[in-house]
Design a protein around this motif. Structure first.
Motif, PDB file in Angstrom:
ATOM      1  N   GLY A 159       0.786  -1.224   0.000  1.00 46.75           N
ATOM      2  CA  GLY A 159       0.000   0.000   0.000  1.00 46.75           C
ATOM      3  C   GLY A 159       0.820   1.276   0.000  1.00 46.75           C
ATOM      4  N   LEU A 160       2.124   1.191   0.145  1.00 47.38           N
ATOM      5  CA  LEU A 160       2.978   2.379   0.274  1.00 47.38           C
ATOM      6  C   LEU A 160       3.143   3.102  -1.063  1.00 47.38           C
ATOM      7  CD1 LEU A 160       5.814   1.012   2.593  1.00 47.38           C
ATOM      8  CD2 LEU A 160       3.767   2.305   3.257  1.00 47.38           C
ATOM      9  N   GLN A 161       3.119   4.417  -1.003  1.00 42.81           N
ATOM     10  CA  GLN A 161       3.374   5.257  -2.163  1.00 42.81           C
ATOM     11  C   GLN A 161       4.201   6.461  -1.728  1.00 42.81           C
ATOM     12  OE1 GLN A 161       2.742   4.666  -5.274  1.00 42.81           O
ATOM     13  NE2 GLN A 161       1.300   2.948  -5.128  1.00 42.81           N
ATOM     14  N   ALA A 162       4.798   7.135  -2.699  1.00 44.72           N
ATOM     15  CA  ALA A 162       5.560   8.362  -2.431  1.00 44.72           C
ATOM     16  C   ALA A 162       4.651   9.564  -2.677  1.00 44.72           C
ATOM     17  CB  ALA A 162       6.788   8.438  -3.332  1.00 44.72           C
ATOM     18  N   PHE A 163       4.719  10.554  -1.771  1.00 44.14           N
ATOM     19  CA  PHE A 163       3.954  11.788  -1.915  1.00 44.14           C
ATOM     20  C   PHE A 163       4.812  12.920  -1.383  1.00 44.14           C
ATOM     21  CE2 PHE A 163       0.996  15.043  -0.433  1.00 44.14           C
ATOM     22  CZ  PHE A 163       0.144  15.170  -1.524  1.00 44.14           C
ATOM     23  N   ARG A 164       5.128  13.912  -2.258  1.00 47.01           N
ATOM     24  CA  ARG A 164       6.105  14.934  -1.900  1.00 47.01           C
ATOM     25  C   ARG A 164       7.361  14.255  -1.352  1.00 47.01           C
ATOM     26  NH1 ARG A 164       2.311  17.918   1.493  1.00 47.01           N
ATOM     27  NH2 ARG A 164       4.094  18.370   2.832  1.00 47.01           N
ATOM     28  N   ASP A 165       7.781  14.624  -0.140  1.00 49.05           N
ATOM     29  CA  ASP A 165       8.981  14.008   0.437  1.00 49.05           C
ATOM     30  C   ASP A 165       8.630  12.914   1.428  1.00 49.05           C
ATOM     31  OD1 ASP A 165      10.583  15.771  -0.998  1.00 49.05           O
ATOM     32  OD2 ASP A 165      10.516  17.286   0.575  1.00 49.05           O
ATOM     33  N   PHE A 166       7.406  12.411   1.367  1.00 48.02           N
ATOM     34  CA  PHE A 166       6.927  11.459   2.366  1.00 48.02           C
ATOM     35  C   PHE A 166       6.645  10.093   1.737  1.00 48.02           C
ATOM     36  CE2 PHE A 166       5.550  15.681   3.738  1.00 48.02           C
ATOM     37  CZ  PHE A 166       5.974  15.716   5.060  1.00 48.02           C
ATOM     38  N   THR A 167       6.673   9.080   2.598  1.00 51.35           N
ATOM     39  CA  THR A 167       6.092   7.785   2.255  1.00 51.35           C
ATOM     40  C   THR A 167       4.716   7.742   2.890  1.00 51.35           C
ATOM     41  OG1 THR A 167       8.245   6.700   2.164  1.00 51.35           O
ATOM     42  CG2 THR A 167       6.320   5.279   2.430  1.00 51.35           C
ATOM     43  N   VAL A 168       3.700   7.382   2.100  1.00 49.45           N
ATOM     44  CA  VAL A 168       2.328   7.503   2.578  1.00 49.45           C
ATOM     45  C   VAL A 168       1.526   6.244   2.282  1.00 49.45           C
ATOM     46  CG1 VAL A 168       2.396   9.981   2.112  1.00 49.45           C
ATOM     47  CG2 VAL A 168       1.392   8.456   0.411  1.00 49.45           C
ATOM     48  N   VAL A 169       0.412   6.134   2.978  1.00 46.83           N
ATOM     49  CA  VAL A 169      -0.682   5.273   2.549  1.00 46.83           C
ATOM     50  C   VAL A 169      -1.890   6.178   2.360  1.00 46.83           C
ATOM     51  CG1 VAL A 169       0.120   3.148   3.640  1.00 46.83           C
ATOM     52  CG2 VAL A 169      -1.332   4.732   4.940  1.00 46.83           C
ATOM     53  N   TYR A 170      -2.915   5.634   1.705  1.00 49.19           N
ATOM     54  CA  TYR A 170      -4.132   6.405   1.486  1.00 49.19           C
ATOM     55  C   TYR A 170      -5.224   5.892   2.413  1.00 49.19           C
ATOM     56  CZ  TYR A 170      -1.746   8.264  -2.546  1.00 49.19           C
ATOM     57  OH  TYR A 170      -0.828   8.895  -3.345  1.00 49.19           O
ATOM     58  N   ALA A 171      -5.641   6.752   3.337  1.00 43.23           N
ATOM     59  CA  ALA A 171      -6.734   6.413   4.247  1.00 43.23           C
ATOM     60  C   ALA A 171      -8.053   6.551   3.504  1.00 43.23           C
ATOM     61  CB  ALA A 171      -6.709   7.327   5.463  1.00 43.23           C
ATOM     62  N   GLN A 172      -8.997   5.679   3.828  1.00 45.34           N
ATOM     63  CA  GLN A 172     -10.317   5.745   3.223  1.00 45.34           C
ATOM     64  C   GLN A 172     -11.356   6.086   4.285  1.00 45.34           C
ATOM     65  OE1 GLN A 172     -12.204   2.092   2.242  1.00 45.34           O
ATOM     66  NE2 GLN A 172     -13.576   2.981   0.716  1.00 45.34           N
ATOM     67  N   ILE A 173     -12.136   7.115   4.003  1.00 45.00           N
ATOM     68  CA  ILE A 173     -13.287   7.471   4.835  1.00 45.00           C
ATOM     69  C   ILE A 173     -14.454   7.682   3.880  1.00 45.00           C
ATOM     70  CG2 ILE A 173     -14.270   9.126   6.451  1.00 45.00           C
ATOM     71  CD1 ILE A 173     -11.484   9.665   7.501  1.00 45.00           C
ATOM     72  N   GLY A 174     -15.425   6.788   3.935  1.00 46.83           N
ATOM     73  CA  GLY A 174     -16.517   6.846   2.973  1.00 46.83           C
ATOM     74  C   GLY A 174     -15.988   6.587   1.581  1.00 46.83           C
ATOM     75  N   ASP A 175     -16.320   7.475   0.642  1.00 47.59           N
ATOM     76  CA  ASP A 175     -15.805   7.320  -0.724  1.00 47.59           C
ATOM     77  C   ASP A 175     -14.669   8.299  -1.008  1.00 47.59           C
ATOM     78  OD1 ASP A 175     -17.227   9.648  -0.807  1.00 47.59           O
ATOM     79  OD2 ASP A 175     -18.549   9.077  -2.460  1.00 47.59           O
TER      80      ASP A 175
END
Length: 415
Positions: free
Chosen positions: A349-365
């Motif tokens: 689930g890991l991705q790069a975003f700006r200078d961060f390593t992130v996951v994408y949280a899901q709330i609803g849609d």
């Protein structure tokens, strides 16, 4: 229909459906200065900036400049005010900012004078993605603004998410199994290989088997006439297996030589090469996952050799209770440690975003980045030390779809 044409048509349909679902996922911003950081729908008007590079908010003759300040400090708000275009002292007005994050979590920030500005009393943690509600008071007059300041956020309809095979899990504790990758080859099991010699030297008078033949334990292999007694005796197979070598020939003197070799590969060994940097971590009994010709097998380290190979590796032996081609190359993962951590996410689930390593949280849609502080990694899991709350639903499969949609939209990091 041609299968290739059918597959292409299905793929095109999925892309069109996904595009429609992804492009219809933003709301209009509220307030005069709504900022659409996620970039969907109509492009938001440019944000008016002040001399401190903050957002300018106007209400009649009162103007507020609000900026996220992060030079030498964690991100925090600073604010300045003007009346009729002229600066006023920070002690002359009061201010409160509320940040409504995805999931309706609200951060309330109060302000106190510092130097020529009002300084917020809270760190603005990542992501800087929220609806901003601003309330200022100057000489009994209330001034209120509200605007969107989103980043790393998008909306995907559930049907589209399902079509794109976006999978999620709930973040929580996990058992991390740390492994090392090694290589090896299949060799005969030491108890299932025999070299056959004549007990008493003499002349081979008869051979009853042929090379490659499968023999049973106790089966006659060849007959030898002893040089001393001149009596004949039968040499028999000590184990069941295949005659991989047969040197015995009628009329030949045995001469203490190996006359046959029998191999039983119903069980085999795998010798895995462990190099010095990992040798002190590999223990007898450690679990091993072996991969051979697309198959995966589970076993354990049975023995670690005392001798070093020419390439400085040491063989760790594994036994497999099934036949395998001798000499076959095998890839393996040897477990060297195991520990439970209170919070972990799937590596997938890991991705790069700006200078961060992130996951994408899901709330609803809706989906939004969560900047992670990561710890140990093992197998499919990565330990999370900060940036994600336990119990958060996050994307584990096909998160690149969400990343691509956010990048396409030009999600901003507006201060």
């Amino acid at each position: 229909m041609n299968p290739m044409i059918k597959n292409c048509a299905c793929a095109l349909t999925l892309i069109v459906v996904a595009a429609c679902g992804l492009s219809a996922c933003s709301d209009s911003g509220s307030g005069a200065n709504a900022d659409h950081g996620d970039g969907h729908a109509a492009e938001a008007p440019a944000v008016e900036k002040g001399e401190h590079n903050g957002r300018l908010l106007h209400d009649k003759n009162f103007t507020l400049e609000l900026a996220i300040f992060e030079t030498g400090v964690p991100p925090e708000y600073r604010a300045w005010a003007l009346v009729d275009g002229k600066p006023i002292a920070p002690a002359e007005f009061s201010l409160q900012v509320r940040l409504t994050r995805l999931g309706n979590k609200i951060d309330t920030i109060n302000f106190a004078p510092q130097g020529d500005a009002l300084r917020g009393d809270s760190v603005i943690y990542e992501p800087h993605s929220f609806i901003v509600t601003v309330e200022a008071n100057y000489k009994g007059n209330q001034h209120r603004w509200e605007y969107e300041s989103f980043e790393g956020r998008t909306r995907i309809e559930p049907a589209v998410a399902e079509a794109l095979e976006i999978a999620t899990e709930i973040a929580g504790p996990a058992l991390l199994k740390e492994t090392i990758a090694v290589y090896g080859k299949v060799v005969p099991h030491p108890n299932l290989e025999r070299d056959v010699q004549a007990r008493f030297d003499g002349v081979v008078t008869d051979v009853q088997v042929t090379p490659g033949q499968t023999v049973e334990a106790g089966q006659a292999l060849f007959t030898v006439e002893s040089n001393e007694s001149l009596k004949s005796y039968t040499v028999k197979a000590p184990i069941k297996g295949v005659l991989t070598v047969l040197h015995a020939k009628a009329g030949q003197q045995t001469g203490g030589k190996t006359l046959a070799r029998i191999l039983d590969n119903s069980r085999v060994s795998v010798e895995l090469a462990v190099f010095p940097e990992h040798l002190n971590k590999v223990k007898t009994g450690a679990p091993v996952t072996l991969t051979f010709a697309g198959s995966t097998l589970e076993s354990r380290i049975e023995q670690i050799a005392l001798e070093t190979n020419a390439n400085q590796s040491v063989n760790a032996r594994v036994t497999l209770d099934q036949p395998f081609p001798l000499g076959a190359m095998v890839k393996a993962q040897i477990q060297i440690d195991e520990y439970e951590v209170p919070l972990a996410v799937k590596r997938s689930g890991l991705q790069a975003f700006r200078d961060f390593t992130v996951v994408y949280a899901q709330i609803g849609d809706e989906y939004e980045v969560r900047m992670l502080e990561l710890g140990r990694e093992a197998g499919d899991w990565v330990e999370v030390l900060g940036g994600l709350e336990p119990g958060t639903t996050y994307v584990t499969e096909n998160s690149f779809v969400i990343k691509a949609d956010i990048e396409k939209s030009g999600a901003s990091h507006d201060h």
